[in-house]
Design a protein around this motif. Sequence first.
Motif, short mmCIF file in Angstrom:
data_model
loop_
_atom_site.label_atom_id
_atom_site.label_comp_id
_atom_site.label_asym_id
_atom_site.label_seq_id
_atom_site.Cartn_x
_atom_site.Cartn_y
_atom_site.Cartn_z
N TYR A 8 -9.70 0.63 4.39
CA TYR A 8 -10.73 0.93 3.40
C TYR A 8 -10.89 2.42 3.46
CZ TYR A 8 -11.54 -3.91 3.88
OH TYR A 8 -11.11 -5.50 3.95
N ILE A 9 -10.65 3.08 2.19
CA ILE A 9 -10.60 4.44 2.03
C ILE A 9 -11.60 4.71 0.65
CG2 ILE A 9 -9.66 6.90 1.75
CD1 ILE A 9 -7.17 5.28 2.94
N GLY A 10 -12.77 5.28 0.79
CA GLY A 10 -13.71 5.32 -0.31
C GLY A 10 -13.87 3.54 -0.76
N SER A 11 -13.52 3.68 -2.33
CA SER A 11 -13.44 2.27 -2.72
C SER A 11 -12.15 1.45 -2.74
CB SER A 11 -14.02 2.47 -4.28
OG SER A 11 -13.30 3.22 -4.82
N GLU A 12 -11.10 2.20 -2.03
CA GLU A 12 -10.09 1.81 -2.33
C GLU A 12 -9.56 0.68 -0.95
OE1 GLU A 12 -5.26 3.32 -2.31
OE2 GLU A 12 -6.86 4.86 -1.84
N CYS A 13 -8.86 -0.56 -1.05
CA CYS A 13 -8.47 -1.11 0.24
C CYS A 13 -7.22 -1.48 -0.13
CB CYS A 13 -9.50 -2.53 -0.08
SG CYS A 13 -8.72 -3.73 1.41
N ALA A 14 -6.26 -1.18 1.11
CA ALA A 14 -4.83 -1.17 1.16
C ALA A 14 -4.19 -1.50 2.30
CB ALA A 14 -4.35 -0.24 0.49
N ALA A 15 -3.12 -2.19 2.22
CA ALA A 15 -2.58 -2.71 3.48
C ALA A 15 -1.86 -1.57 4.11
CB ALA A 15 -1.35 -3.64 3.19
N VAL A 16 -1.89 -1.20 5.52
CA VAL A 16 -1.27 -0.28 6.20
C VAL A 16 0.39 -0.50 6.41
CG1 VAL A 16 -1.40 1.18 8.11
CG2 VAL A 16 -3.50 0.58 7.23
N ARG A 17 0.95 0.31 5.83
CA ARG A 17 2.50 0.16 6.02
C ARG A 17 3.07 0.91 7.09
NH1 ARG A 17 2.24 -4.48 4.05
NH2 ARG A 17 2.17 -4.51 1.66
N THR A 18 2.83 2.01 7.40
CA THR A 18 3.53 3.26 8.22
C THR A 18 2.33 4.06 8.66
OG1 THR A 18 4.35 4.67 6.60
CG2 THR A 18 5.81 2.94 7.50
N ILE A 19 2.62 4.62 9.96
CA ILE A 19 1.66 5.56 10.39
C ILE A 19 2.16 6.60 11.23
CG2 ILE A 19 -0.38 5.81 11.90
CD1 ILE A 19 -1.19 3.06 11.58
N ASN A 20 2.15 7.68 10.99
CA ASN A 20 2.62 8.88 11.76
C ASN A 20 1.46 10.02 12.28
OD1 ASN A 20 2.51 10.92 9.84
ND2 ASN A 20 4.61 10.31 9.31
N THR A 21 1.70 10.87 12.76
CA THR A 21 0.80 11.90 13.19
C THR A 21 -0.02 12.49 11.99
OG1 THR A 21 2.40 13.67 13.37
CG2 THR A 21 1.79 12.35 15.43
#
Length: 58
Positions: A8-21
Motif C-alpha cells: 500500500y503506497i499512499g492510496s494505491e494498493c498493488a501486488a509486489v512483483r520484484t524487489i531489488n535494492t
Amino acid sequence: MQTGIFAYIGSECAAVRTINTTTITLGDTVPVDHADETRIWFADSWQGIDRTDRVGGV
C-alpha cells in the motif's frame, strides 16, 4: 520482503512483483508518481477482522 504480497503506497494498493535494492516493481496497477519519502506498507498473511462494536462519545 518477498514477492507475491501486497503493498500500500499512499492510496494505491498493488501486488509486489520484484524487489531489488532500489526498486519495487508493482503489478496490476497503473504507474503513479509518489512524493519522496512516501510510506510503503506491506501486507502479509497475518490479517484479520476485528468485529468489536465501538461507539464514540460515551
